[in-house]
Design a protein around this motif. Structure first.
Motif, mmCIF file in Angstrom:
data_model
loop_
_atom_site.group_PDB
_atom_site.id
_atom_site.type_symbol
_atom_site.label_atom_id
_atom_site.label_comp_id
_atom_site.label_asym_id
_atom_site.label_seq_id
_atom_site.Cartn_x
_atom_site.Cartn_y
_atom_site.Cartn_z
ATOM 1 N N LEU A 31 75.755 27.822 46.548
ATOM 2 C CA LEU A 31 76.260 29.223 45.875
ATOM 3 C C LEU A 31 75.211 30.274 46.830
ATOM 4 O O LEU A 31 75.992 31.350 47.254
ATOM 5 C CB LEU A 31 75.871 29.464 44.715
ATOM 6 C CG LEU A 31 76.791 30.438 44.123
ATOM 7 C CD1 LEU A 31 78.332 30.196 44.021
ATOM 8 C CD2 LEU A 31 76.198 30.517 42.556
ATOM 9 N N CYS A 32 74.074 30.062 47.330
ATOM 10 C CA CYS A 32 73.434 30.911 48.106
ATOM 11 C C CYS A 32 73.925 31.103 49.383
ATOM 12 O O CYS A 32 74.164 32.180 49.980
ATOM 13 C CB CYS A 32 71.920 30.482 47.930
ATOM 14 S SG CYS A 32 71.017 30.391 46.492
ATOM 15 N N TYR A 33 74.331 30.094 49.760
ATOM 16 C CA TYR A 33 75.206 30.031 51.141
ATOM 17 C C TYR A 33 76.511 30.781 51.220
ATOM 18 O O TYR A 33 76.499 31.758 52.150
ATOM 19 C CB TYR A 33 75.271 28.491 51.698
ATOM 20 C CG TYR A 33 76.104 28.567 53.228
ATOM 21 C CD1 TYR A 33 75.435 28.705 54.274
ATOM 22 C CD2 TYR A 33 77.409 28.418 53.256
ATOM 23 C CE1 TYR A 33 76.088 28.699 55.429
ATOM 24 C CE2 TYR A 33 77.875 28.532 54.400
ATOM 25 C CZ TYR A 33 77.406 28.484 55.631
ATOM 26 O OH TYR A 33 78.015 28.647 56.894
ATOM 27 N N GLN A 34 77.106 30.657 50.122
ATOM 28 C CA GLN A 34 78.318 31.373 49.995
ATOM 29 C C GLN A 34 78.114 32.718 49.860
ATOM 30 O O GLN A 34 78.877 33.733 50.572
ATOM 31 C CB GLN A 34 79.042 30.527 48.877
ATOM 32 C CG GLN A 34 79.747 29.364 49.018
ATOM 33 C CD GLN A 34 80.126 28.700 47.865
ATOM 34 O OE1 GLN A 34 79.756 29.015 46.688
ATOM 35 N NE2 GLN A 34 80.266 27.183 48.109
ATOM 36 N N PHE A 35 76.999 33.220 49.105
ATOM 37 C CA PHE A 35 76.799 34.643 48.981
ATOM 38 C C PHE A 35 76.323 35.109 49.991
ATOM 39 O O PHE A 35 76.771 36.599 50.524
ATOM 40 C CB PHE A 35 75.896 34.791 47.511
ATOM 41 C CG PHE A 35 75.737 36.228 47.342
ATOM 42 C CD1 PHE A 35 76.606 36.829 46.235
ATOM 43 C CD2 PHE A 35 74.554 36.790 47.840
ATOM 44 C CE1 PHE A 35 76.647 37.971 46.083
ATOM 45 C CE2 PHE A 35 74.334 38.446 47.332
ATOM 46 C CZ PHE A 35 75.478 38.866 46.561
ATOM 47 N N TYR A 36 75.704 34.664 50.730
ATOM 48 C CA TYR A 36 75.206 35.109 52.231
ATOM 49 C C TYR A 36 76.213 35.417 53.322
ATOM 50 O O TYR A 36 76.308 36.360 54.027
ATOM 51 C CB TYR A 36 74.186 34.179 52.685
ATOM 52 C CG TYR A 36 73.507 34.560 53.977
ATOM 53 C CD1 TYR A 36 72.543 35.840 54.077
ATOM 54 C CD2 TYR A 36 73.950 33.886 55.268
ATOM 55 C CE1 TYR A 36 72.119 36.066 55.412
ATOM 56 C CE2 TYR A 36 73.445 34.435 56.479
ATOM 57 C CZ TYR A 36 72.427 35.404 56.404
ATOM 58 O OH TYR A 36 72.300 36.038 57.889
ATOM 59 N N ASN A 37 77.344 34.523 53.119
ATOM 60 C CA ASN A 37 78.568 34.553 53.896
ATOM 61 C C ASN A 37 79.486 34.969 53.279
ATOM 62 O O ASN A 37 80.851 34.812 53.543
ATOM 63 C CB ASN A 37 78.863 33.221 54.598
ATOM 64 C CG ASN A 37 77.733 32.797 55.432
ATOM 65 O OD1 ASN A 37 77.946 33.010 56.540
ATOM 66 N ND2 ASN A 37 76.748 31.724 54.973
ATOM 67 N N ARG A 38 79.623 36.038 52.255
ATOM 68 C CA ARG A 38 80.613 36.378 51.338
ATOM 69 C C ARG A 38 81.574 37.349 51.902
ATOM 70 O O ARG A 38 82.548 37.685 51.582
ATOM 71 C CB ARG A 38 80.112 37.145 50.040
ATOM 72 C CG ARG A 38 79.331 38.585 50.328
ATOM 73 C CD ARG A 38 78.186 38.781 49.131
ATOM 74 N NE ARG A 38 77.723 40.352 49.414
ATOM 75 C CZ ARG A 38 76.594 40.225 49.966
ATOM 76 N NH1 ARG A 38 76.191 38.934 50.315
ATOM 77 N NH2 ARG A 38 75.790 41.356 50.153
#
Length: 356
Positions: free
Chosen positions: A48-55
């Motif tokens: 989720l942190c990765y997805q938020f960073y690449n949102r």
């Protein structure tokens, strides 16, 4: 919190047997259940942190990463509520955990089950609003929908707190568990099932919509998973006598709740996340080409520039973001290099076929 079979635990088992309740003691199976599911949620937190960073990556952006983050928070609250009210740990030594109105009403029911179910229904409503109603799901509609959802949950929680404990839930010290009034359980179940009925109606009306990226499969699969969760919870809460006392039932329920929720999460986010990590430019090119070929830019809240360059802009934004420009510059550069490697270069459509 002890997971050993202590004399105090033996006494608890004996008292339960005297009351006619078969009580399986809290032990290492419960500890392993908590450990496995905690590890699962930790892995999802990293993702989720990765997805938020690449949102801002368009294939992830249309998945509504902030909404998925919010659902994750709800799932964590649900998980904690299941642990504290599902008989997996001793709660008598903590004043906070003995407050069953907090652990059951707020963590498990409101912020957990009610919130996660409502957000899933809201995601279906957003797709229904765009693809069936032909309107952009943004601005006032988003705030109004989310606001009404949060307000209804808060209202239910406040009313539950004001109702006497005998009519909702209270701590039973003699067996170290939360006891919940049957009528209150029925009220919660009816609310959840009413949300599922509304979601089923929206999903049925979207059955013939020509989605580009398997949203129909996502909706159907996640709906069936969470429907199975609702059915098992209904059976356990309504027809199994003091289900937290049974090791088999409490283990089956918590695994079903959270493994199904996790699988539903990866069904929605898995493909876009994987390709963002390993095929970022190529998948973006395929994604844009699919939108253009299916003429679905507007439905996905995207439009193309007048110059035929593949520059995406969110509907309502006057300029594409710097992130979007750089991604497409990389995409076009990669495409140009790929097409000069061999004589007669392959078409973008052929290159993208691996992602179909």
């Amino acid at each position: 919190m002890s997971f050993e079979f202590t004399p105090e635990e033996q006494s608890r088992v004996d008292v339960a047997n005297f009351l006619g309740i078969h009580l399986d003691p809290i032990g290492h199976v419960d500890l392993s259940t908590i450990s496995v599911l905690s590890a699962m949620y930790f892995i999802e937190f990293i993702a989720l942190c990765y997805q938020f960073y690449n949102r801002h990556y368009p294939p992830l952006r249309v998945k509504n990463v902030p909404l998925m983050c919010s659902m994750y928070v709800g799932a964590i609250a649900w998980f904690l509520g299941d642990i504290f009210t599902g008989g997996l740990v001793h709660i008598g030594q903590s004043h906070i955990l003995r407050n069953c109105k907090f652990t059951l009403i707020w963590l498990r029911a409101c912020i957990g089950v009610y919130y996660v179910t409502s957000l899933f229904s809201l995601r279906c409503f957003s797709l229904y609003y765009v693809f069936c109603k032909g309107r952009a799901f943004k601005g006032r509609v988003v705030y109004l929908s989310l606001g009404l959802t949060v307000l209804s949950i808060a209202l239910f929680g406040v009313i539950s707190m004001l109702v006497p404990t005998e009519l909702t839930t209270h701590y039973e010290e003699i067996i170290d568990m939360c006891y919940t009034n049957r009528n209150y359980i029925i009220a919660v179940i009816l609310i959840v099932w009413s949300i599922w009925i509304a979601t089923a109606v929206m999903s049925w009306r979207m059955r013939n919509i020509p989605f580009c990226f398997n949203e129909r499969v996502e909706i159907f699969a996640t709906f069936m998973l969470l429907l199975a969760v609702s059915i098992l919870n209904t059976v356990c809460l309504m027809y199994v006598t003091v289900y937290p006392a049974s090791l088999a039932w409490r283990t089956a329920l918590i695994y079903t709740n959270h493994v199904c929720a996790s699988v539903g999460y990866w069904i929605v986010m898995g493909e876009a996340t994987y390709n963002c990590m390993f095929h970022r430019a190529e998948y973006l090119q395929y994604w844009v080409t699919t939108l253009k070929e299916d003429e679905m830019e507007r439905q996905y809240e995207y439009s193309t520039d007048l110059d035929n360059d593949i520059i995406l802009t969110l509907v309502g934004n006057s300029e594409p973001t710097a992130t979007t420009r750089s991604m497409f510059a990389h995409t076009l550069e990669s495409q140009s290099l790929e097409m000069t490697k061999v004589d007669g270069s392959s078409s973008p459509q052929t290159q993208n076929s691996a992602y179909l």
